[in-house]
Design a protein around this motif. Structure first.
Motif, short mmCIF file in Angstrom:
data_model
loop_
_atom_site.label_atom_id
_atom_site.label_comp_id
_atom_site.label_asym_id
_atom_site.label_seq_id
_atom_site.Cartn_x
_atom_site.Cartn_y
_atom_site.Cartn_z
N ASN A 62 0.43 -1.32 0.60
CA ASN A 62 -0.42 -0.23 -0.14
C ASN A 62 0.82 1.54 0.31
OD1 ASN A 62 -2.01 2.08 -0.13
ND2 ASN A 62 -2.89 1.40 2.12
N ALA A 63 0.92 1.53 -1.16
CA ALA A 63 2.41 2.47 -1.08
C ALA A 63 1.56 4.03 -1.28
CB ALA A 63 3.33 2.36 -2.56
N LEU A 64 0.83 4.16 -2.13
CA LEU A 64 -0.55 5.21 -1.94
C LEU A 64 -0.47 5.65 0.16
CD1 LEU A 64 -2.06 7.19 -2.83
CD2 LEU A 64 -4.00 6.01 -2.64
N ILE A 210 -1.35 1.07 -9.08
CA ILE A 210 -2.16 2.26 -9.79
C ILE A 210 -1.35 2.11 -10.75
CG2 ILE A 210 -2.06 4.31 -10.49
CD1 ILE A 210 -3.73 4.87 -7.33
N SER A 211 -0.35 2.44 -12.81
CA SER A 211 -0.40 2.97 -13.74
C SER A 211 0.37 3.91 -13.38
CB SER A 211 -0.35 2.51 -14.75
OG SER A 211 -1.40 3.70 -15.19
N GLN A 212 1.59 4.85 -13.96
CA GLN A 212 3.14 5.71 -13.65
C GLN A 212 1.80 6.40 -14.52
OE1 GLN A 212 5.28 6.68 -12.73
NE2 GLN A 212 4.91 4.73 -11.48
N SER A 213 1.52 5.96 -15.40
CA SER A 213 0.73 7.15 -16.54
C SER A 213 -0.73 8.02 -15.36
CB SER A 213 -0.29 6.19 -17.40
OG SER A 213 -0.78 7.34 -18.07
N GLU A 285 3.98 -0.06 -11.26
CA GLU A 285 3.09 0.40 -10.43
C GLU A 285 3.30 0.65 -8.75
OE1 GLU A 285 2.83 -1.32 -14.11
OE2 GLU A 285 3.87 -2.15 -12.38
N LEU A 286 2.40 1.48 -8.90
CA LEU A 286 2.38 2.10 -6.79
C LEU A 286 0.88 1.39 -6.51
CD1 LEU A 286 3.28 4.13 -5.17
CD2 LEU A 286 0.99 5.60 -5.45
N SER A 287 1.10 0.00 -5.71
CA SER A 287 -0.25 -0.16 -4.96
C SER A 287 -1.01 0.93 -3.83
CB SER A 287 0.76 -1.05 -3.68
OG SER A 287 1.60 -0.57 -2.84
N ALA A 288 -2.01 0.41 -3.94
CA ALA A 288 -3.02 1.04 -3.48
C ALA A 288 -4.34 0.61 -2.55
CB ALA A 288 -3.46 2.80 -4.80
#
Length: 302
Positions: A62-64, A210-213, A285-288
């Motif tokens: 959960n990086a977000l 979540i993608s980098q875009s 990708e960023l985990s959330a």
């Protein structure tokens, strides 16, 4: 099938969805809901509470949550949760879900479909309160319309055991409220979990990557706007406003840009990505993950 012009039908299609695209709030073995609250993590413990292991490395992701916790650490007075609650009550962020199963208590096979909903005025005069918003948006029988651009195939498969539904992984589009703003993102390897009942979903968890875009075009701008709101809000304490300016307003122009957010050292440490959700071998990708509750609703999809 769509009804002909000026013709209305009350025939119910499979799973409790009317032929005219309206789902019943109380259809048998179908649970249609609107999310009426979100819980964003503000520390590492809370971040882990809503997360799951996205990439199979034995650690929950959960990086977000870490990003939001970093903001809270830099400026303790920032209350993103309160602003987010108001965002939902005002009807600015509408997220819809529908669970289908042979039984909503125990089912070896079940599905969950998700839609981003159209913004709705939840009271006559904003800001809405819990009482006023409940009448127009969260009474349990209110109608909500899916956004025309929301994917029609955002479906997660899963099961229900002793009232707990677990769905995914898969891909769905979601709105993540950040302060008074929302990031509309495609959530990869998404999972949804929660206690389902005839009145809605409690103890919900919504997680994925979540993608980098989407990070660059949705999440970072929402964070920048949320921080700018706090920094320029005369009701915020001077200590909070000063802390935000020091951490994010690097050129001292009284504004917070996307570059200033993504360039912050604490945020930069996690924004590069922490999971591989697309299978290319790179952790881009960023985990959330967030918590949520939902109440029954009528969902119009056409």
């Amino acid at each position: 099938a769509l009804p002909a012009c000026d013709e209305e039908t009350n025939a119910v299609a499979d799973g409790g969805v009317f032929d005219n695209g309206i789902s019943e709030a109380g259809a048998a073995n179908t649970l249609s809901v609107v999310l009426n609250s979100y819980a964003v993590p503000t520390n590492d413990t809370e971040a882990k509470k809503y997360a799951y292991d996205i990439d199979g490395d034995g650690k929950v992701d959960n990086a977000l949550g870490a990003v939001l916790a970093a903001i809270k650490a830099v400026a303790p007075g920032v209350d993103l949760q309160a602003a987010m609650n108001q965002n939902v009550l005002n009807g600015n962020v509408i997220m819809l879900m529908q669970v289908k199963a042979s039984d909503l208590t125990t089912a070896a096979s079940a599905t969950l479909q998700a839609w981003t909903g159209k913004e709705k005025l939840c009271c006559d005069t904003r800001p809405c309160t819990e009482t006023t918003a409940k009448l127009k948006c969260f009474s349990g029988t209110n109608e909500h319309e899916a956004d025309i651009n929301s994917p029609a195939n955002a479906l997660l498969t899963g099961a229900i055991a002793s009232g707990t539904g677990t769905f995914g992984p898969g891909t769905i589009e979601v709105q993540l409220p950040i302060g008074k703003w929302a990031a509309r993102v495609k959530l990869l390897k998404a999972k949804v979990e929660g206690q389902v009942s005839s009145t809605g979903i409690i103890e919900g968890k919504l997680a994925g990557a979540i993608s980098q875009s989407d990070l660059k075009t949705q999440v970072v701008p929402a964070v920048a706007l949320a921080l700018a709101d706090e920094m320029n809000d005369p009701t915020s304490t001077q200590a909070t406003r000063d802390a935000i300016k020091k951490a994010f307003d690097t050129n001292k122009d009284g504004k917070i840009t996307n570059d200033e957010v993504s360039g912050n050292s604490a945020i930069m440490a996690v924004m590069s990505g922490d999971v591989d959700a697309d299978g290319d071998g790179k952790k881009e990708e960023l985990s959330a993950a967030v918590g949520f509750t939902a109440v029954t609703a009528v969902i119009k999809t056409k």
